[in-house]
Design a protein around this motif. Structure first.
Motif, PDB file in Angstrom:
ATOM      1  N   VAL A 639       0.815  -1.194   0.000  1.00  0.00           N
ATOM      2  CA  VAL A 639       0.000   0.000   0.000  1.00  0.00           C
ATOM      3  C   VAL A 639       0.857   1.256   0.000  1.00  0.00           C
ATOM      4  O   VAL A 639       0.946   1.965  -0.977  1.00  0.00           O
ATOM      5  N   ILE A 640       1.535   1.554   1.120  1.00  0.00           N
ATOM      6  CA  ILE A 640       2.395   2.731   1.157  1.00  0.00           C
ATOM      7  C   ILE A 640       3.769   2.275   0.677  1.00  0.00           C
ATOM      8  O   ILE A 640       4.688   2.079   1.452  1.00  0.00           O
ATOM      9  N   ASP A 641       3.873   2.111  -0.615  1.00  0.00           N
ATOM     10  CA  ASP A 641       5.083   1.525  -1.186  1.00  0.00           C
ATOM     11  C   ASP A 641       6.081   2.635  -1.496  1.00  0.00           C
ATOM     12  O   ASP A 641       6.303   2.999  -2.647  1.00  0.00           O
ATOM     13  N   PHE A 642       6.687   3.213  -0.442  1.00  0.00           N
ATOM     14  CA  PHE A 642       7.652   4.283  -0.657  1.00  0.00           C
ATOM     15  C   PHE A 642       8.881   3.740  -1.377  1.00  0.00           C
ATOM     16  O   PHE A 642       9.425   2.714  -1.009  1.00  0.00           O
ATOM     17  N   LYS A 643       9.311   4.452  -2.388  1.00  0.00           N
ATOM     18  CA  LYS A 643      10.477   4.024  -3.156  1.00  0.00           C
ATOM     19  C   LYS A 643      11.773   4.526  -2.527  1.00  0.00           C
ATOM     20  O   LYS A 643      12.809   3.894  -2.627  1.00  0.00           O
ATOM     21  N   PHE A 644      11.711   5.694  -1.908  1.00  0.00           N
ATOM     22  CA  PHE A 644      12.915   6.310  -1.373  1.00  0.00           C
ATOM     23  C   PHE A 644      12.893   6.434   0.154  1.00  0.00           C
ATOM     24  O   PHE A 644      13.932   6.390   0.797  1.00  0.00           O
ATOM     25  N   ALA A 645      11.715   6.627   0.730  1.00  0.00           N
ATOM     26  CA  ALA A 645      11.596   6.972   2.147  1.00  0.00           C
ATOM     27  C   ALA A 645      11.359   5.744   3.022  1.00  0.00           C
ATOM     28  O   ALA A 645      10.865   4.713   2.566  1.00  0.00           O
TER      29      ALA A 645
END
Length: 690
Positions: A639-645
């Motif tokens: 869901v919250i698939d942060f790429k950098f964070a």
């Protein structure tokens, strides 16, 4: 979309050299195949090819970049039935080096004729006192030396895609990438320059850090701004005002035989206030496993039916949908209001005539409450007067869906939204992850909820434990048992084999008292297994399952939970699983079996589980030990698939961005500043549609 931003959304099919086969392989690697997706596909490692030395000075076992001349070809020969490698002798002014190739044709002779000066790069090895390089990573004409002697980025790959392919795509896209308008106030490096640095690493660590930090904060700010916008849209929208009469909720309350907890009463008052206002409710109901969230949600749904409206109850799985359907039907029957409330179940397995009939009844308003999966919000599901949508296990749906529910989906344009999560979330994390929603917390357990004793055992105690389980089943001390095996996406086939193997092992001891449940089974099979296990009179006593039982299974007779390879689970998952037991009047126990060796971190997690049943304490510890992804369930659901964070590592950035997003809404958006126009580009680049 601003003109120079269009470039980021072009398809990679536009690039020279990207054919259909290549494109299909790319789709396995990237969620989308646009220019920006390959730019956001950052390297995870770097190979240093700047070690430019003579052959004599090249260190064994190290990657070196050499300038050499081709001296001699030694074709592959068969000796005693074994084919020797193809060899090319090369040299510089200091020493010889042998290039070796396996299973190659004679094209090397044409490509690398004797006397040609070449540049090679790869790992230098020793073979019988001579230096060799097997299948060099690079063999190029010496004039291309500068393209090889670099810090080479190493990318995540998939079958059919090589590092060179990804590097080619990235460099092609970077050639003409336009710099978008600046949205940061005091940037140390521009957005595109940050991408260029990270895809073309340099030895200056300060520059690399600035580039990474730039993208991290941009991603976080986009997320927090999207949440803030969603909240603004919701707060400004007129909602369906609910005029409650109590003709359904009062009989329901009376039928319980007990009072709601003070926390339930407080939350119910908050929800009633929202529902009776002129603005749309967009509230998150958070509470520990077994704290009584479902009761509050059902009262909210019934209050909407009292007012002549419809309610929808969306859950992530068909098993959970069936569970809630059965629970609500029983509660209504017990309260004597079942003839006044028309309830339907709608899931993906509904097909043809049956589905058509249900959709027709829903659209005509002849169904009061619909319970189902995400299929509830597909375009073909039309409501006559949908007043309230309840979303269970809401962290599995994410901000994109919430934005849609709040602002986009015409079927629920004026609909109130109550999202629920059985995963206790620390307040700061909830603020930054669900900042678009008002927050209600049930932080008190019902007085009849029993404490679950938890034991931690090594797998070497398995036989001893089985003997005890067998004795207690025979004496009737144990009625129903969960036996959970891990299922991790990256090794799904291996783990599926493991759960089946454990099922077969236990079946050899307990016979037909054992049933199997896993995610690869069809919905009908799953429901059949669950119902059989839940039936107190059924012969099935042990349910061997993957973590599919984390939600949606309510069996009061289940008093023992055994979690195998427990060291592989996050704390919140362990707590959710443990919450499947302790639902009846008997005392319950959870046994955490772990393998060997076990890390210090894993031991610490299991110790936390042993010492507390408090989900909020566990969530705080989980956040410190493992990070937000495990608490929110996003590593499984994406869901919250942060790429950098990362929430833990970049905690301060989340707090800063949360505050900055509020200021942007209050100032830049309100005054339609130039920066607000630029920030809309930021939202587009991170796929937040406003």
């Amino acid at each position: 979309m601003i003109d120079n931003v269009n470039y980021f959304f072009k398809s990679l099919m536009n690039l020279k050299g990207v054919g259909e086969k290549f494109f299909i392989a790319l789709k396995r690697l990237l969620p989308n195949t646009r220019y920006k997706d390959i730019l956001f596909h950052l390297p995870t490692d770097v190979i240093d090819r700047t070690n430019i030395v003579s052959v004599k000075d090249a260190s064994i076992g190290c990657i070196s970049t050499l300038r050499v001349k081709v001296i001699e070809h030694i074709p592959a020969l068969k000796v005693r039935g074994r084919k020797l490698p193809y060899k090319i002798i090369c040299a510089d002014e200091t020493e010889n080096i042998t290039l070796t190739f396996f299973n190659v044709k004679d094209y090397l002779k044409k490509q690398l004729p004797v006397g040609k000066n070449i540049c090679i790069s790869g790992k230098v090895e020793d073979f019988m006192g001579s230096k060799t390089m097997a299948h060099p990573d690079y063999i190029v004409p010496v004039e291309m030396f500068d393209k090889v002697a670099i810090l080479e980025p190493v990318y995540p790959l998939t079958f059919g895609i090589t590092n060179k392919m990804i590097r080619y795509l990235v460099q092609e896209v970077l050639k003409n990438v336009p710099e978008p308008p600046e949205w940061q106030k005091n940037p140390e490096i521009s957005f595109c320059n940050a991408l260029k640095v990270l895809h073309n690493p340099v030895k200056d660590l300060d520059v690399m850090k600035k580039a990474k930090n730039r993208l991290i904060y941009d991603e976080i700010l986009a997320n927090q701004l999207a949440l803030a916008l969603s909240r603004k849209f919701v707060k400004s929208e007129k909602g369906a005002c609910v005029k409650m009469t109590g003709k359904l909720t009062n009989p329901l309350l009376s039928s319980f035989g007990y009072e709601l907890t003070n926390a339930q009463k407080r939350v119910w008052d908050e929800i009633k206030l929202d529902l009776s206002s002129e603005f749309k409710m967009f509230r998150m109901l958070q509470g520990d496993v077994g704290s009584g969230k479902t009761i509050v949600a059902m009262m909210a749904l019934l209050s909407c039916v009292e007012a002549g409206g419809q309610g929808a109850f969306m859950v992530p799985t068909e098993i959970l949908a069936q569970q809630h359907f059965n629970t609500l039907k029983k509660l209504c029957e017990k309260a004597g209001i079942d003839e006044k409330v028309r309830i339907a179940l709608l899931t993906g397995k509904d097909k043809g005539k049956i589905k058509k009939e249900k959709l027709s009844l829903i659209s005509e308003g002849k169904i009061d409450i619909v319970i189902g999966t995400h299929a509830l919000f597909q375009d073909n599901v039309k409501f006559k007067n949908l007043v309230l949508s309840v979303i269970d296990e809401q962290h599995k749906f994410g901000v994109y869906q919430r934005l849609s529910l709040a602002n986009k989906n015409t079927t629920i344009e004026k609909c109130n939204v109550l999202a629920m999560s059985a995963t206790p979330i620390p307040r700061t994390l909830a603020m930054c992850s669900f900042g678009d929603m008002d927050l209600s917390v049930i932080d008190e357990m019902p007085p009849n909820r029993k404490y679950i004793e938890t034991k931690v055992l090594g797998i070497d105690k398995l036989q001893e434990m089985l003997t005890s389980v067998k004795n207690k089943l025979e004496t009737g001390e144990l009625q129903k048992i969960y036996w959970v095996c891990p299922l991790v996406e990256e090794s799904e086939k291996v783990d599926l084999t493991a759960v089946i193997t454990r099922y077969e092992f236990l079946s050899s001891i307990f016979g037909d008292k054992v049933a199997l449940l896993h995610g690869k089974m069809k919905a009908d099979e799953k429901n059949s297994v669950i119902q059989n296990f839940a039936n107190p009179d059924s012969n099935v006593k042990i349910l061997v399952a993957t973590s599919v039982v984390e939600v949606g299974v309510d069996v009061p007779e289940a008093t023992l939970m055994i979690i195998e390879s427990s060291e592989r689970f996050g704390l919140s998952s362990l707590h959710q699983l443990r919450g499947r037991i302790g639902r009846g009047s008997q005392s319950s126990m959870c046994i955490l079996l772990h393998g060997f060796p076990i890390s210090k971190l894993a031991r610490e997690r299991l110790s936390v589980m042993k010492n507390t049943n408090n989900g909020f304490e566990i969530a705080e510890k989980d956040l410190k030990l493992r990070g937000a992804g495990d608490i929110l369930g996003v590593k499984q659901s994406g869901v919250i698939d942060f790429k950098f964070a990362d929430f833990v590592e970049n905690y301060n950035d989340f707090v800063l961005a949360y505050e900055e997003a509020k200021n942007i809404i209050d100032n830049d958006l309100k005054n339609n500043t130039e920066r607000w126009k630029n920030l809309q580009v930021l939202l587009q680049l991170f796929d937040y549609t406003i």
